[in-house]
Design a protein around this motif. Structure first.
Motif, mmCIF file in Angstrom:
data_model
loop_
_atom_site.group_PDB
_atom_site.id
_atom_site.type_symbol
_atom_site.label_atom_id
_atom_site.label_comp_id
_atom_site.label_asym_id
_atom_site.label_seq_id
_atom_site.Cartn_x
_atom_site.Cartn_y
_atom_site.Cartn_z
ATOM 1 N N ALA A 13 0.806 -1.073 -0.073
ATOM 2 C CA ALA A 13 0.050 0.133 0.046
ATOM 3 C C ALA A 13 0.817 1.339 -0.018
ATOM 4 C CB ALA A 13 -0.950 -0.139 1.187
ATOM 5 N N LYS A 14 1.931 1.337 0.689
ATOM 6 C CA LYS A 14 2.693 2.334 0.697
ATOM 7 C C LYS A 14 3.676 2.660 -0.468
ATOM 8 C CE LYS A 14 5.834 2.244 4.224
ATOM 9 N NZ LYS A 14 6.921 2.298 4.972
ATOM 10 N N GLU A 15 3.877 1.403 -1.256
ATOM 11 C CA GLU A 15 4.191 1.555 -2.609
ATOM 12 C C GLU A 15 3.321 2.337 -3.627
ATOM 13 O OE1 GLU A 15 5.851 -1.749 -4.853
ATOM 14 O OE2 GLU A 15 6.285 -2.752 -3.015
ATOM 15 N N LEU A 16 2.150 1.938 -3.440
ATOM 16 C CA LEU A 16 1.144 2.541 -4.130
ATOM 17 C C LEU A 16 0.612 3.908 -3.896
ATOM 18 C CD1 LEU A 16 -0.947 2.426 -6.555
ATOM 19 C CD2 LEU A 16 -2.558 1.313 -5.199
ATOM 20 N N ASN A 26 -2.253 17.014 -7.636
ATOM 21 C CA ASN A 26 -3.030 17.619 -6.332
ATOM 22 C C ASN A 26 -4.632 17.802 -6.717
ATOM 23 O OD1 ASN A 26 -1.071 17.126 -4.728
ATOM 24 N ND2 ASN A 26 -0.421 19.283 -4.613
ATOM 25 N N SER A 27 -5.697 17.068 -6.137
ATOM 26 C CA SER A 27 -7.085 17.285 -6.569
ATOM 27 C C SER A 27 -7.936 16.250 -5.561
ATOM 28 C CB SER A 27 -7.261 16.298 -8.162
ATOM 29 O OG SER A 27 -6.923 15.197 -8.372
ATOM 30 N N ARG A 28 -9.038 16.586 -5.949
ATOM 31 C CA ARG A 28 -10.152 15.782 -5.007
ATOM 32 C C ARG A 28 -9.894 14.176 -5.189
ATOM 33 N NH1 ARG A 28 -15.023 13.377 -5.222
ATOM 34 N NH2 ARG A 28 -16.079 13.344 -3.479
ATOM 35 N N GLU A 29 -9.857 13.866 -6.461
ATOM 36 C CA GLU A 29 -9.704 12.697 -7.094
ATOM 37 C C GLU A 29 -8.568 11.960 -6.265
ATOM 38 O OE1 GLU A 29 -12.150 14.893 -10.033
ATOM 39 O OE2 GLU A 29 -9.983 15.282 -9.206
ATOM 40 N N LYS A 30 -7.565 12.770 -6.558
ATOM 41 C CA LYS A 30 -6.171 12.172 -5.551
ATOM 42 C C LYS A 30 -6.359 11.701 -4.149
ATOM 43 C CE LYS A 30 -1.192 13.089 -4.651
ATOM 44 N NZ LYS A 30 -0.244 14.480 -4.787
ATOM 45 N N SER A 31 -7.027 12.837 -3.497
ATOM 46 C CA SER A 31 -7.286 12.652 -2.099
ATOM 47 C C SER A 31 -8.258 11.448 -1.789
ATOM 48 C CB SER A 31 -8.024 13.715 -1.663
ATOM 49 O OG SER A 31 -7.210 14.988 -1.561
ATOM 50 N N VAL A 32 -9.314 11.077 -2.803
ATOM 51 C CA VAL A 32 -10.237 10.041 -2.749
ATOM 52 C C VAL A 32 -9.575 8.744 -2.926
ATOM 53 C CG1 VAL A 32 -11.952 9.025 -3.681
ATOM 54 C CG2 VAL A 32 -12.058 11.337 -3.386
ATOM 55 N N ALA A 33 -8.578 8.953 -3.625
ATOM 56 C CA ALA A 33 -7.702 7.425 -4.050
ATOM 57 C C ALA A 33 -6.766 7.358 -2.881
ATOM 58 C CB ALA A 33 -6.797 7.615 -5.576
ATOM 59 N N ILE A 34 -6.365 8.149 -2.267
ATOM 60 C CA ILE A 34 -5.454 7.849 -1.043
ATOM 61 C C ILE A 34 -6.520 7.398 0.153
ATOM 62 C CG2 ILE A 34 -4.027 8.767 0.797
ATOM 63 C CD1 ILE A 34 -2.413 8.417 -1.576
ATOM 64 N N THR A 35 -7.731 7.925 0.329
ATOM 65 C CA THR A 35 -8.658 7.536 1.139
ATOM 66 C C THR A 35 -9.100 6.053 1.056
ATOM 67 O OG1 THR A 35 -9.408 9.762 1.623
ATOM 68 C CG2 THR A 35 -10.867 7.937 2.243
ATOM 69 N N ASN A 36 -9.346 5.821 -0.231
ATOM 70 C CA ASN A 36 -9.567 4.511 -0.736
ATOM 71 C C ASN A 36 -8.594 3.319 -0.358
ATOM 72 O OD1 ASN A 36 -12.718 4.589 -1.130
ATOM 73 N ND2 ASN A 36 -11.908 5.607 -2.942
ATOM 74 N N LEU A 37 -7.327 3.832 -0.627
ATOM 75 C CA LEU A 37 -6.271 2.848 -0.387
ATOM 76 C C LEU A 37 -6.264 2.474 1.284
ATOM 77 C CD1 LEU A 37 -3.752 1.387 -1.338
ATOM 78 C CD2 LEU A 37 -2.386 3.594 -1.267
ATOM 79 N N GLU A 38 -6.339 3.617 1.899
ATOM 80 C CA GLU A 38 -6.177 3.367 3.160
ATOM 81 C C GLU A 38 -7.456 2.461 3.787
ATOM 82 O OE1 GLU A 38 -4.518 7.707 4.751
ATOM 83 O OE2 GLU A 38 -6.687 7.601 4.606
ATOM 84 N N THR A 39 -8.625 2.787 3.058
ATOM 85 C CA THR A 39 -9.736 1.872 3.584
ATOM 86 C C THR A 39 -9.637 0.527 3.112
ATOM 87 O OG1 THR A 39 -11.123 3.493 3.187
ATOM 88 C CG2 THR A 39 -12.260 1.423 3.071
ATOM 89 N N ALA A 40 -8.857 0.341 1.861
ATOM 90 C CA ALA A 40 -8.523 -1.284 1.485
ATOM 91 C C ALA A 40 -7.549 -1.892 2.341
ATOM 92 C CB ALA A 40 -7.966 -1.097 -0.113
ATOM 93 N N VAL A 41 -6.523 -1.066 2.738
ATOM 94 C CA VAL A 41 -5.533 -1.647 3.744
ATOM 95 C C VAL A 41 -6.465 -2.069 5.119
ATOM 96 C CG1 VAL A 41 -3.848 -1.276 5.389
ATOM 97 C CG2 VAL A 41 -3.574 -0.466 3.050
#
Length: 51
Positions: A13-16, A26-41
């Motif tokens: 997850a850190k690699e991704l 930097n955008s809302r989409e990037k923030s959502v991607a990171i949030t969803n990565l955290e959720t997946a972990v």
């Protein structure tokens, strides 16, 4: 078992996360991607813990 599995998931997850940080503007989409990565972990770790 379990600690090694948690570590492996966290490292991938850190690699991704770094890839997203480097390649996405930097955008809302990037923030959502990171949030969803955290959720997946979180859910992957829950799966390990519960099963």
């Amino acid at each position: 078992g379990q600690p090694e599995k948690y570590t492996a998931i966290r490292e991938k997850a850190k690699e991704l996360a770094y890839l997203i940080e480097e390649t996405c503007p930097n955008s809302r989409e990037k923030s959502v991607a990171i949030t969803n990565l955290e959720t997946a972990v979180m859910w992957a770790n829950a799966s390990i813990a519960r099963n």
